[in-house]
Design a protein around this motif. Structure first.
Motif, short mmCIF file in Angstrom:
data_model
loop_
_atom_site.label_atom_id
_atom_site.label_comp_id
_atom_site.label_asym_id
_atom_site.label_seq_id
_atom_site.Cartn_x
_atom_site.Cartn_y
_atom_site.Cartn_z
N ASP A 164 0.82 -1.23 0.00
CA ASP A 164 0.00 0.00 0.00
C ASP A 164 0.85 1.27 0.00
OD1 ASP A 164 0.67 -0.71 2.56
OD2 ASP A 164 -1.18 0.02 3.49
N ALA A 170 -6.08 3.43 -0.30
CA ALA A 170 -6.97 3.87 0.77
C ALA A 170 -6.85 5.38 0.94
CB ALA A 170 -6.59 3.18 2.06
N ALA A 172 -7.33 8.65 3.67
CA ALA A 172 -7.40 8.94 5.10
C ALA A 172 -7.54 10.44 5.24
CB ALA A 172 -6.14 8.46 5.80
N ASP A 240 -3.45 2.09 8.74
CA ASP A 240 -3.41 2.63 7.37
C ASP A 240 -2.37 3.76 7.28
OD1 ASP A 240 -4.84 4.17 9.15
OD2 ASP A 240 -6.44 4.71 7.74
N ALA A 243 -1.72 5.76 3.93
CA ALA A 243 -2.65 6.82 3.53
C ALA A 243 -2.37 8.11 4.29
CB ALA A 243 -4.08 6.35 3.76
#
Ligand SMILES: CC(=O)N[C@H]1[C@@H](OP(=O)(O)OP(=O)(O)OC[C@H]2O[C@@H](n3ccc(=O)[nH]c3=O)[C@H](O)[C@@H]2O)O[C@H](CO)[C@@H](O)[C@@H]1O
Length: 353
Positions: A164, A170, A172, A240, A243
């Motif tokens: 990622d 994703a 954020a 995450d 992000a």
């Protein structure tokens, strides 16, 4: 497909690179070796990578009663890993160092199973220096580590990062306006309470300027959760992280090899405050590489006060062109295909040493 045992334990800095390598070998049967009660028990998806645990602690500084206990644990663990390798029919071992690497390397060596050891730090750890000679390949995060390992078969591959960070999918912080200046503070997988303390003294002034502050505190900080503000996003851990780092204009971080590699991939300018109690001060060696390239400003923990940090940040935030140059210098240090390089080394290994 060859069957792989991954020995990685303890911190995000050891576990995430190993997970990235595992993901780069999607067709391989892979199992994991760790210890009870460390981060691998939460981070390793055990339905995909069955987790085996041995009881083991780190070697203390001097020679004392605890040293003998640790050596006894090491002997037992080596015997257990040997049995695991035999009964499981493993063909390769991959480790990211740390004390879990010791029984894995010793057991594999005794059975003629090849080991690839990845050392992410510029100053290699003790296990790498002592046991690297028994590994088929010692893969390095930084070329600077080579001078400390003159007799070993080394290969510079960078440090693997999770997919990622290669492609941020994703999102954020959707509530943050696009034009806002976003500061991310991260203390590594365990957080950094002493850094948090200094940051907290500055936060009201930063918010007053309209900045947004994303603060990863770790789960050992008693102050976490006591202050709230619409522009202040505080969590013990961000699963995450890609992000959030992707959204940051500037990052304040320790100098763990994992975070540094992620900064290079996302080309983020950084202020690095190496953790001064890290083994043999290895974070300072990591940070120095980034300072020399102009990718980061390095500040010793001993000099860190709220006033000093605020002055530095005010200066940097007022010079977006300087931040852009630092970001470019960061990206020049990136090795985006590091996980694939390590996977390639594992694939090409000869089974017999
Ligand atoms: C205190 C200490 O000795 N730390 C060492 C530890 O890494 P440590 O885990 O402390 O730090 P690293 O920066 O290497 O790695 C942290 C990892 O955790 C992730 N993360 C962190 C916070 C969060 O909220 N969410 C998240 O996902 C980061 O994105 C990164 O992938 O092993 C590294 C590799 O040997 C060393 O370089 C570090 O010096």
């Amino acid at each position: 497909m060859p069957k792989l045992l991954i020995a990685a334990s303890g911190t995000g800095g050891h576990l995430f690179p190993a997970l990235a390598v595992a993901q780069a070998l999607p067709d391989w049967p892979i199992e994991w070796l760790g210890v009870p009660e460390r981060l691998e028990n939460q981070l390793v998806p055990q339905a995909t990578y069955p987790l085996h645990r041995v009881r083991l602690s780190g070697l203390p500084g001097g020679l004392n009663g605890r040293t003998l206990k640790v050596l006894a644990e090491l002997l037992v663990a080596t015997w257990q890993v040997r049995r695991l390798l035999q009964s499981g029919g493993f063909d390769r071992v991959f480790t990211t160092g740390g004390y879990i690497a010791a029984p894995a390397i010793l057991a594999a060596r005794s059975l003629g199973i090849p080991v690839v050891l990845h050392e992410s730090n510029a100053l290699p750890g003790k296990v790498t220096r002592w046991l690297g000679r028994w590994c088929a390949v010692v893969a390095l995060g930084f070329a600077a580590a080579q001078v400390h390992l003159p007799k070993l078969k080394t290969l510079v591959v960078g440090t693997p990062v999770r997919p990622d960070f290669q492609q941020i999918l994703a999102t954020a912080g959707n509530e943050i306006p696009h034009t806002a200046f976003v500061l991310l503070i991260t203390g590594g997988s365990q957080g950094a309470v002493s850094l948090n303390r200094v940051v907290r003294a500055c936060v009201p002034a930063w918010l007053e300027r309209g900045w947004w502050v994303v603060h990863q505190t770790g789960d050992q900080d008693p102050e976490c959760g006591k202050f709230s503000h619409p522009q202040y996003i505080e969590r013990a851990f961000f699963p995450d992280m890609a992000a959030w780092m992707g959204r940051a204009n500037l990052v304040i971080a320790r100098a763990g090899a994992g975070t540094l590699s992620e900064l290079t991939l996302l080309h983020k300018p950084a202020i690095l405050i190496p953790y001064p109690w890290a083994a043999e001060n290895h974070q300072q060696y990591n940070a120095d590489i980034f300072a020399r390239q102009g990718a980061a400003v390095v500040m010793p923990q001993a000099d860190l006060t709220a006033a000093v940090l605020d002055t530095l940040l005010t200066e940097l935030a007022a010079h977006p062109e300087r931040l852009a140059q630092m970001g470019q210098a960061m990206s020049a240090l990136a090795v985006p295909d590091s996980a694939q390089r390590v996977a390639g080394v594992l694939t090409q290994l000869q089974v017999k040493l």
